[in-house]
Design a protein around this motif. Structure first.
Motif, mmCIF file in Angstrom:
data_model
loop_
_atom_site.group_PDB
_atom_site.id
_atom_site.type_symbol
_atom_site.label_atom_id
_atom_site.label_comp_id
_atom_site.label_asym_id
_atom_site.label_seq_id
_atom_site.Cartn_x
_atom_site.Cartn_y
_atom_site.Cartn_z
ATOM 1 N N LEU A 101 0.822 -1.201 0.000
ATOM 2 C CA LEU A 101 0.000 0.000 0.000
ATOM 3 C C LEU A 101 0.864 1.262 0.000
ATOM 4 O O LEU A 101 0.663 2.166 -0.814
ATOM 5 C CB LEU A 101 -0.932 0.000 1.212
ATOM 6 C CG LEU A 101 -1.794 1.247 1.390
ATOM 7 C CD1 LEU A 101 -2.828 1.353 0.262
ATOM 8 C CD2 LEU A 101 -2.477 1.238 2.737
ATOM 9 N N LEU A 102 1.822 1.325 0.915
ATOM 10 C CA LEU A 102 2.680 2.511 1.004
ATOM 11 C C LEU A 102 3.498 2.707 -0.269
ATOM 12 O O LEU A 102 3.700 3.843 -0.716
ATOM 13 C CB LEU A 102 3.588 2.424 2.240
ATOM 14 C CG LEU A 102 2.879 2.522 3.588
ATOM 15 C CD1 LEU A 102 3.873 2.341 4.731
ATOM 16 C CD2 LEU A 102 2.114 3.836 3.727
ATOM 17 N N THR A 103 3.950 1.616 -0.869
ATOM 18 C CA THR A 103 4.712 1.694 -2.115
ATOM 19 C C THR A 103 3.843 2.262 -3.237
ATOM 20 O O THR A 103 4.277 3.134 -3.995
ATOM 21 C CB THR A 103 5.261 0.306 -2.503
ATOM 22 O OG1 THR A 103 6.102 -0.160 -1.441
ATOM 23 C CG2 THR A 103 6.064 0.362 -3.791
ATOM 24 N N LYS A 104 2.608 1.805 -3.337
ATOM 25 C CA LYS A 104 1.710 2.294 -4.390
ATOM 26 C C LYS A 104 1.316 3.759 -4.182
ATOM 27 O O LYS A 104 0.936 4.440 -5.135
ATOM 28 C CB LYS A 104 0.452 1.420 -4.476
ATOM 29 C CG LYS A 104 0.726 0.054 -5.084
ATOM 30 C CD LYS A 104 -0.541 -0.714 -5.311
ATOM 31 C CE LYS A 104 -0.883 -0.633 -6.776
ATOM 32 N NZ LYS A 104 -1.973 -1.504 -7.196
ATOM 33 N N LEU A 105 1.420 4.243 -2.942
ATOM 34 C CA LEU A 105 1.047 5.628 -2.640
ATOM 35 C C LEU A 105 2.241 6.582 -2.601
ATOM 36 O O LEU A 105 2.051 7.781 -2.363
ATOM 37 C CB LEU A 105 0.310 5.691 -1.292
ATOM 38 C CG LEU A 105 -1.124 5.195 -1.279
ATOM 39 C CD1 LEU A 105 -1.663 5.178 0.146
ATOM 40 C CD2 LEU A 105 -2.013 6.044 -2.175
ATOM 41 N N GLU A 106 3.456 6.071 -2.836
ATOM 42 C CA GLU A 106 4.669 6.892 -2.693
ATOM 43 C C GLU A 106 4.587 8.233 -3.413
ATOM 44 O O GLU A 106 4.962 9.257 -2.864
ATOM 45 C CB GLU A 106 5.898 6.129 -3.200
ATOM 46 C CG GLU A 106 6.536 5.291 -2.136
ATOM 47 C CD GLU A 106 7.734 4.508 -2.661
ATOM 48 O OE1 GLU A 106 8.479 3.999 -1.815
ATOM 49 O OE2 GLU A 106 7.931 4.416 -3.885
ATOM 50 N N ASP A 107 4.113 8.247 -4.644
ATOM 51 C CA ASP A 107 4.095 9.485 -5.427
ATOM 52 C C ASP A 107 2.725 10.173 -5.426
ATOM 53 O O ASP A 107 2.473 11.084 -6.205
ATOM 54 C CB ASP A 107 4.525 9.197 -6.865
ATOM 55 C CG ASP A 107 3.586 8.243 -7.592
ATOM 56 O OD1 ASP A 107 2.804 7.536 -6.913
ATOM 57 O OD2 ASP A 107 3.633 8.196 -8.836
ATOM 58 N N LYS A 108 1.834 9.768 -4.533
ATOM 59 C CA LYS A 108 0.481 10.322 -4.489
ATOM 60 C C LYS A 108 0.351 11.372 -3.380
ATOM 61 O O LYS A 108 0.826 11.161 -2.268
ATOM 62 C CB LYS A 108 -0.560 9.226 -4.227
ATOM 63 C CG LYS A 108 -0.470 8.022 -5.139
ATOM 64 C CD LYS A 108 -1.110 8.273 -6.460
ATOM 65 C CE LYS A 108 -1.262 6.977 -7.223
ATOM 66 N NZ LYS A 108 -0.819 7.029 -8.587
ATOM 67 N N THR A 109 -0.282 12.481 -3.722
ATOM 68 C CA THR A 109 -0.561 13.490 -2.690
ATOM 69 C C THR A 109 -1.916 13.245 -2.042
ATOM 70 O O THR A 109 -2.114 13.578 -0.881
ATOM 71 C CB THR A 109 -0.522 14.916 -3.289
ATOM 72 O OG1 THR A 109 -1.410 14.975 -4.393
ATOM 73 C CG2 THR A 109 0.890 15.285 -3.726
ATOM 74 N N ASN A 110 -2.853 12.681 -2.804
ATOM 75 C CA ASN A 110 -4.164 12.336 -2.259
ATOM 76 C C ASN A 110 -4.020 11.034 -1.472
ATOM 77 O O ASN A 110 -3.791 9.974 -2.042
ATOM 78 C CB ASN A 110 -5.180 12.170 -3.385
ATOM 79 C CG ASN A 110 -6.545 11.726 -2.886
ATOM 80 O OD1 ASN A 110 -6.757 11.511 -1.693
ATOM 81 N ND2 ASN A 110 -7.474 11.571 -3.806
ATOM 82 N N ARG A 111 -4.153 11.128 -0.160
ATOM 83 C CA ARG A 111 -4.018 9.953 0.693
ATOM 84 C C ARG A 111 -5.325 9.643 1.426
ATOM 85 O O ARG A 111 -5.339 8.923 2.418
ATOM 86 C CB ARG A 111 -2.843 10.154 1.647
ATOM 87 C CG ARG A 111 -1.536 10.403 0.844
ATOM 88 C CD ARG A 111 -0.321 10.531 1.701
ATOM 89 N NE ARG A 111 0.203 9.262 2.161
ATOM 90 C CZ ARG A 111 1.009 8.467 1.477
ATOM 91 N NH1 ARG A 111 1.373 8.776 0.255
ATOM 92 N NH2 ARG A 111 1.462 7.356 2.021
ATOM 93 N N ASN A 112 -6.438 10.185 0.891
ATOM 94 C CA ASN A 112 -7.754 9.943 1.484
ATOM 95 C C ASN A 112 -8.109 8.465 1.397
ATOM 96 O O ASN A 112 -7.868 7.822 0.381
ATOM 97 C CB ASN A 112 -8.839 10.746 0.764
ATOM 98 C CG ASN A 112 -8.663 12.234 0.914
ATOM 99 O OD1 ASN A 112 -8.036 12.699 1.855
ATOM 100 N ND2 ASN A 112 -9.218 12.996 -0.013
#
Length: 189
Positions: A101-112
């Motif tokens: 999960l954290l890896t897939k969100l690394e470049d994302k600013t939207n963390r909702n």
């Protein structure tokens, strides 16, 4: 009153038992000698909860309830959702799931994100469902030692600590499972 909770997850059992009134005796799958994996093959969280409750009633005959929970992340189009427990593979490893999960969100600013729990109750031949949702966001790294699953990376809206950093009582008061269980308890009254 005696009810079977269709789970082998001791953390879930502890959370739910803490919220039930004293007159409701909660039995686990182990208590009824159910040692098999109950199928979870539906495409929705609600579908899985209903499937588990119906399976238990059909094969063991008990009034029961089952739940299914998923973490739905906005930037990942609702992933991991219904696959939350096995997001990183069939081994169902919480650390692996959180890392993915954290890896897939690394470049994302939207963390909702939101946690969603659906409880399916089969009581006296009738099906009832209860849904609890807790909105929040995903942290950039794990925080806290408590809880289980994705708790170290989920902060509920309006809170500055992850579910892994708060007490079980506080998690039950603001969390998804707590909200669904409160509805269940009100119904059982």
């Amino acid at each position: 009153m005696q009810l079977v909770f269709a789970t082998n997850n001791l953390n879930k059992l502890k959370e739910v038992q803490a919220m039930l009134p004293a007159h409701i005796k909660l039995l686990s799958l182990a208590d009824i000698d159910c040692n098999e994996d109950i199928p979870e093959t539906q495409s929705t969280i609600e579908g899985n909860a209903i499937q588990k409750a119906e399976y238990l009633k059909k094969h063991y005959g008990y009034d029961c309830f089952a739940d299914d929970t998923g973490l739905e992340v906005e930037a990942l189009n609702g992933e991991p959702g219904v696959y939350s427990a096995r997001y990183a593979g069939p081994q169902r490893n919480a650390d692996d799931n959180t890392y993915k999960l954290l890896t897939k969100l690394e470049d994302k600013t939207n963390r909702n994100a939101q946690f969603k729990t659906v409880i399916a109750l089969l009581l006296n031949g009738k099906l009832h469902t209860f849904t609890g949702i807790c909105k929040g966001d995903i942290t950039k790294e794990k925080q806290g030692e408590g809880g289980f699953g994705y708790d170290p990376v989920f902060k509920a809206q309006g809170h500055n600590k992850t579910f892994a950093e708060i007490s079980l009582e506080e998690k039950n008061s603001i969390g998804h499972r707590g909200k669904a269980v409160k509805q269940l308890v009100e119904f059982l009254k």
